[in-house]
Scaffold this motif. Sequence first.
Motif, PDB file in Angstrom:
ATOM      1  N   GLU A  35     -41.168   2.258   3.544  1.00 39.85           N
ATOM      2  CA  GLU A  35     -39.792   2.731   3.404  1.00 39.85           C
ATOM      3  C   GLU A  35     -39.710   4.237   3.664  1.00 39.85           C
ATOM      4  N   LYS A  37     -41.705   6.022   5.605  1.00 42.70           N
ATOM      5  CA  LYS A  37     -41.849   6.241   7.053  1.00 42.70           C
ATOM      6  C   LYS A  37     -40.528   5.989   7.771  1.00 42.70           C
ATOM      7  N   GLU A  38     -39.843   4.925   7.371  1.00 45.72           N
ATOM      8  CA  GLU A  38     -38.559   4.605   7.999  1.00 45.72           C
ATOM      9  C   GLU A  38     -37.528   5.689   7.712  1.00 45.72           C
ATOM     10  N   ALA A  39     -37.497   6.210   6.485  1.00 44.52           N
ATOM     11  CA  ALA A  39     -36.563   7.282   6.136  1.00 44.52           C
ATOM     12  C   ALA A  39     -36.886   8.551   6.908  1.00 44.52           C
ATOM     13  N   LYS A  41     -38.270   8.743   9.794  1.00 44.10           N
ATOM     14  CA  LYS A  41     -37.918   8.522  11.198  1.00 44.10           C
ATOM     15  C   LYS A  41     -36.410   8.580  11.418  1.00 44.10           C
ATOM     16  N   SER A  42     -35.653   7.883  10.573  1.00 38.90           N
ATOM     17  CA  SER A  42     -34.207   7.796  10.810  1.00 38.90           C
ATOM     18  C   SER A  42     -33.436   9.004  10.281  1.00 38.90           C
ATOM     19  N   LEU A  43     -33.829   9.528   9.121  1.00 34.59           N
ATOM     20  CA  LEU A  43     -33.086  10.637   8.525  1.00 34.59           C
ATOM     21  C   LEU A  43     -33.652  12.007   8.879  1.00 34.59           C
ATOM     22  N   ASN A  45     -35.648  12.775  11.635  1.00 35.38           N
ATOM     23  CA  ASN A  45     -35.982  12.965  13.049  1.00 35.38           C
ATOM     24  C   ASN A  45     -37.459  13.317  13.210  1.00 35.38           C
ATOM     25  N   THR A  47     -41.375  11.573  13.770  1.00 40.61           N
ATOM     26  CA  THR A  47     -42.227  10.420  14.064  1.00 40.61           C
ATOM     27  C   THR A  47     -43.376  10.461  13.070  1.00 40.61           C
ATOM     28  N   CYS A  70     -45.464  14.754  10.476  1.00 44.35           N
ATOM     29  CA  CYS A  70     -44.816  14.423  11.752  1.00 44.35           C
ATOM     30  C   CYS A  70     -45.780  14.657  12.902  1.00 44.35           C
ATOM     31  N   THR A  88     -34.706   8.641   0.058  1.00 46.01           N
ATOM     32  CA  THR A  88     -33.869   9.716   0.551  1.00 46.01           C
ATOM     33  C   THR A  88     -34.754  10.869   0.994  1.00 46.01           C
TER      34      THR A  88
END
Length: 91
Positions: A35, A37-39, A41-43, A45, A47, A70, A88
């Motif tokens: 979760e 990692k996904e945050a 990536k999406s929030l 910017n 990788t 990153c 968050t």
Amino acid sequence: MRVTAPRLAALAALALCLSASPTVQAANVSAGQAEAKEAAKSLGNCTPAKVEVMSYVTGRSGQTVFKVGCTEDKDTFVLVQCRSRICTLLR
């Protein structure tokens, strides 16, 4: 002291909870890493590369703070706070 069936059952349940606790905590941290990692990536910017646990608080409203490195720059990272399965971006 006489050990009755209800007392024996209560002691067995307590022993099971105490022995399973580290496994459950480790599973929560592992799920939180995905979760986080996904945050990132999406929030953020970012990788995601390496994920480290900065702090872990157990209890009713447990939370984990992850440091997600990153790949864009080796010194760049974001901090992600996860409570339950909701993450968050902190920084």
